[in-house]
Scaffold this active site. Structure first.
Site, PDB file in Angstrom:
ATOM      1  N   CYS A   1       3.493  -0.099  -2.960  1.00  0.00           N
ATOM      2  CA  CYS A   1       3.116  -1.375  -2.349  1.00  0.00           C
ATOM      3  C   CYS A   1       2.643  -2.422  -3.344  1.00  0.00           C
ATOM      4  O   CYS A   1       3.248  -3.478  -3.460  1.00  0.00           O
ATOM      5  CB  CYS A   1       2.049  -1.120  -1.301  1.00  0.00           C
TER       6      CYS A   1
HETATM    7  C1  UGA Z   1      -2.061  -0.257  -0.430  1.00  0.00           C
HETATM    8  C2  UGA Z   1      -3.190  -0.992   0.326  1.00  0.00           C
HETATM    9  O1  UGA Z   1      -4.466  -0.461  -0.042  1.00  0.00           O
HETATM   10  C3  UGA Z   1      -3.003  -0.864   1.843  1.00  0.00           C
HETATM   11  O2  UGA Z   1      -3.994  -1.628   2.527  1.00  0.00           O
HETATM   12  C4  UGA Z   1      -1.597  -1.396   2.206  1.00  0.00           C
HETATM   13  O3  UGA Z   1      -1.342  -1.258   3.600  1.00  0.00           O
HETATM   14  C5  UGA Z   1      -0.541  -0.602   1.438  1.00  0.00           C
HETATM   15  O4  UGA Z   1      -0.786  -0.753   0.028  1.00  0.00           O
HETATM   16  C6  UGA Z   1       0.815  -1.132   1.822  1.00  0.00           C
HETATM   17  O5  UGA Z   1       1.112  -2.280   1.497  1.00  0.00           O
HETATM   18  O6  UGA Z   1       1.543  -0.458   2.546  1.00  0.00           O
HETATM   19  P1  UGA Z   1      -1.588   2.302  -1.109  1.00  0.00           P
HETATM   20  O7  UGA Z   1      -0.555   1.739  -2.020  1.00  0.00           O
HETATM   21  O8  UGA Z   1      -1.219   3.413  -0.199  1.00  0.00           O
HETATM   22  O9  UGA Z   1      -2.169   1.129  -0.144  1.00  0.00           O
HETATM   23  O10 UGA Z   1      -2.779   2.830  -1.991  1.00  0.00           O
HETATM   24  P2  UGA Z   1      -4.177   2.294  -2.565  1.00  0.00           P
HETATM   25  O11 UGA Z   1      -5.241   3.211  -2.137  1.00  0.00           O
HETATM   26  O12 UGA Z   1      -4.382   0.867  -2.277  1.00  0.00           O
HETATM   27  O13 UGA Z   1      -3.962   2.510  -4.141  1.00  0.00           O
HETATM   28  C7  UGA Z   1      -2.969   1.812  -4.871  1.00  0.00           C
HETATM   29  C8  UGA Z   1      -3.116   2.086  -6.343  1.00  0.00           C
HETATM   30  O14 UGA Z   1      -4.273   1.447  -6.863  1.00  0.00           O
HETATM   31  C9  UGA Z   1      -3.251   3.560  -6.719  1.00  0.00           C
HETATM   32  O15 UGA Z   1      -2.483   3.845  -7.862  1.00  0.00           O
HETATM   33  C10 UGA Z   1      -4.731   3.727  -7.020  1.00  0.00           C
HETATM   34  O16 UGA Z   1      -5.015   4.761  -7.913  1.00  0.00           O
HETATM   35  C11 UGA Z   1      -5.024   2.377  -7.643  1.00  0.00           C
HETATM   36  N1  UGA Z   1      -6.458   2.005  -7.579  1.00  0.00           N
HETATM   37  C12 UGA Z   1      -7.084   1.835  -6.392  1.00  0.00           C
HETATM   38  C13 UGA Z   1      -7.168   1.817  -8.774  1.00  0.00           C
HETATM   39  O17 UGA Z   1      -6.624   1.955  -9.885  1.00  0.00           O
HETATM   40  N2  UGA Z   1      -8.490   1.449  -8.706  1.00  0.00           N
HETATM   41  C14 UGA Z   1      -9.128   1.258  -7.520  1.00  0.00           C
HETATM   42  O18 UGA Z   1     -10.327   0.893  -7.533  1.00  0.00           O
HETATM   43  C15 UGA Z   1      -8.419   1.463  -6.335  1.00  0.00           C
END
Ligand code: UGA
Length: 443
Positions: free
Chosen positions: A269
């Protein structure tokens, strides 16, 4: 059972998870896919990807006679009152959005609408760049059906905000529901589906709903990148970015979430959506500088792991490197845009012998690279005889490892952590060399 019947087009994350949530709320829901095997599997409560708790929720819906699968989009639309189009919108090679699936399924929906007497609302749920619903989907639906949106049928845009790994929680208990509509009747019909959901609900127009999804994902990606940028600056001054961001996040205007620095964001995403809105803006004459920088920092961030390894432990050539975590984050087998790929490849290119382990994603990861990587079936096996350990995603299974495990199994207990999996003071006190991007003790 509720009176509205729902069709979910697409049996990916959004379609299946949201479909199962609607069934849980008592709606007769059918999820469609082009793959007959997925329909067959659904009947026995099986799902095509790993998501905690989803199989149980799906089974509950199937057993209650509320959740179904089908390969026939047209028949399902005809037999329902609302269709949520949840097909994927991947990136094209230039970063712009591929709307091919949306176009094809909109044609099916339009064809179904042609023969329908009852009122039906079409809802775009896929992440689509602003104006797609009114300038692409609407004309297709009207052409194929010979009917008029806003008069003969309803049209809405309802973005999805669920996170992989926490998808059930997010879809059953969302923070908010946004419904953009072509008219009030369309919005009111979709809001009936969400009656049982206890959260703020926002009504708006189609383009604003589309833009809200991009705004949310781009802001979250920017927060992460901001933390990563500061992590790199913190290293210069011997400041711990996690402690710093804790202090920053205590400001209620900022909020502490998505400020965890490390190897960058991955997944299907954030990278795709930041790229898509950037490409769309550029195509329309505006160069979004912040978003360009977000993408730029995210590309180089994972490569800092190999640099850090070299700076701290010397040349990695010939060294055995345990790589823990291959999915883009814990609790999923999804490896799309995983930061494990540039990390693994940068170590292999530097001559290291990479031994990788993931609880769920190994098979998917193998398909991403033909680099010489050894895959093993447990974290402990990966650690055996290793000169250093790289943690790319903080699965609970890794959190359970103790300093004693690293000391007992590895040749040298050296950890470079991309996620701050353990308490550094504890680990260091227990005799492990424990460093990470932007940490006080990093370099
Ligand atoms: C993301 C959004 O959080 C959702 O709200 C959205 O619906 C979704 O995309 C989408 O568009 O369908 P997702 O990609 O499943 O969700 O995962 P996240 O938990 O947001 O993590 C994304 C990435 O960011 C991961 O690689 C995670 O490790 C990284 N991340 C997250 C960080 O490096 N630091 C953080 O503080 C949080």
């Amino acid at each position: 059972m509720k009176e509205l019947k729902i069709t979910m087009i697409g049996m990916g994350y959004v379609g299946l998870v949201t479909g199962a949530a609607f069934a849980k709320h008592g709606f007769h829901t059918t999820c469609t896919t082009r793959t007959p095997e997925k329909v067959k599997a659904l009947k026995s409560g099986k799902v095509p990807f790993y998501e905690p708790g989803l199989e149980e929720l799906v089974k509950e819906g199937v057993d209650a006679g509320l959740l179904h699968g089908s390969t026939d989009n047209i028949a399902c639309v005809k037999d329902s009152d609302i269709t949520f189009n949840c097909v994927g919108t991947p990136s094209l090679p230039d970063g712009s959005i591929d709307l091919g699936h949306v176009e094809k399924t909109s044609e099916d929906i339009g064809t179904a609408l042609k023969d329908m007497d009852r009122y039906h609302v079409v809802v775009a749920k896929s992440t689509i760049v602003p104006s797609t619903t009114d300038s692409l989907i609407k004309p297709i639906l009207e052409e194929k059906s010979g009917k008029k949106a806003g008069e003969d049928f309803g049209l809405c845009m309802n973005p999805e905000f669920l996170r992989e790994g926490a998808a059930l929680q997010d879809s059953l208990h969302p923070d908010r529901i946004v419904v953009g509509g072509i008219d009030q009747r369309s919005i009111d019909t979709v809001m009936r589906v969400y009656e049982g959901f206890d959260c703020p609900k926002m009504e708006t127009d189609l383009r604003t709903a589309e833009m809200i999804k991009y705004g949310a994902n781009c802001l979250l990606a920017t927060k992460i990148t901001f933390a990563n940028e500061f992590a790199n600056i913190c290293e210069i001054f011997g400041v711990d970015v996690y402690e710093m961001m804790r202090g920053v996040g205590l400001d209620f205007r900022i909020n502490p979430s998505f400020l965890n620095a490390g190897v960058g964001f991955g997944g299907s995403c954030f990278p795709k959506d930041v790229n898509a809105i950037t490409a769309t803006a550029k195509k329309n004459g505006y160069n979004p500088r912040i978003l360009n920088a977000v993408l730029d920092v995210n590309e180089t961030q994972p490569l800092r792991m190999a640099t850090m390894a070299k700076n701290k432990f010397g040349d990695v050539s010939g060294k055995r490197v345990a790589l823990l975590g291959l999915s883009f984050k814990p609790d999923t087998d999804d490896v799309r845009y995983t930061r494990a790929l540039p990390i693994a490849e940068s170590f292999v290119e530097a001559g290291a012998q990479v031994v990788a382990y993931d609880p769920k994603a190994t098979e998917n990861f193998k398909r991403l690279t033909d680099k010489d990587i050894t895959y093993v079936s447990s974290a402990k096996e990966a650690l055996k005889g290793a000169d250093m350990c790289i943690i790319q995603s903080d699965w609970a299974e890794f959190k359970d490892l103790k300093a004693e495990d690293f000391k007992g199994l590895m040749k040298s207990p050296n950890i470079i952590d991309g996620r701050r999996t353990y308490d550094p003071d504890r680990m260091i006190k227990d005799g492990v060399t424990y460093i990470g991007i932007g940490w006080k003790n990093g370099l």
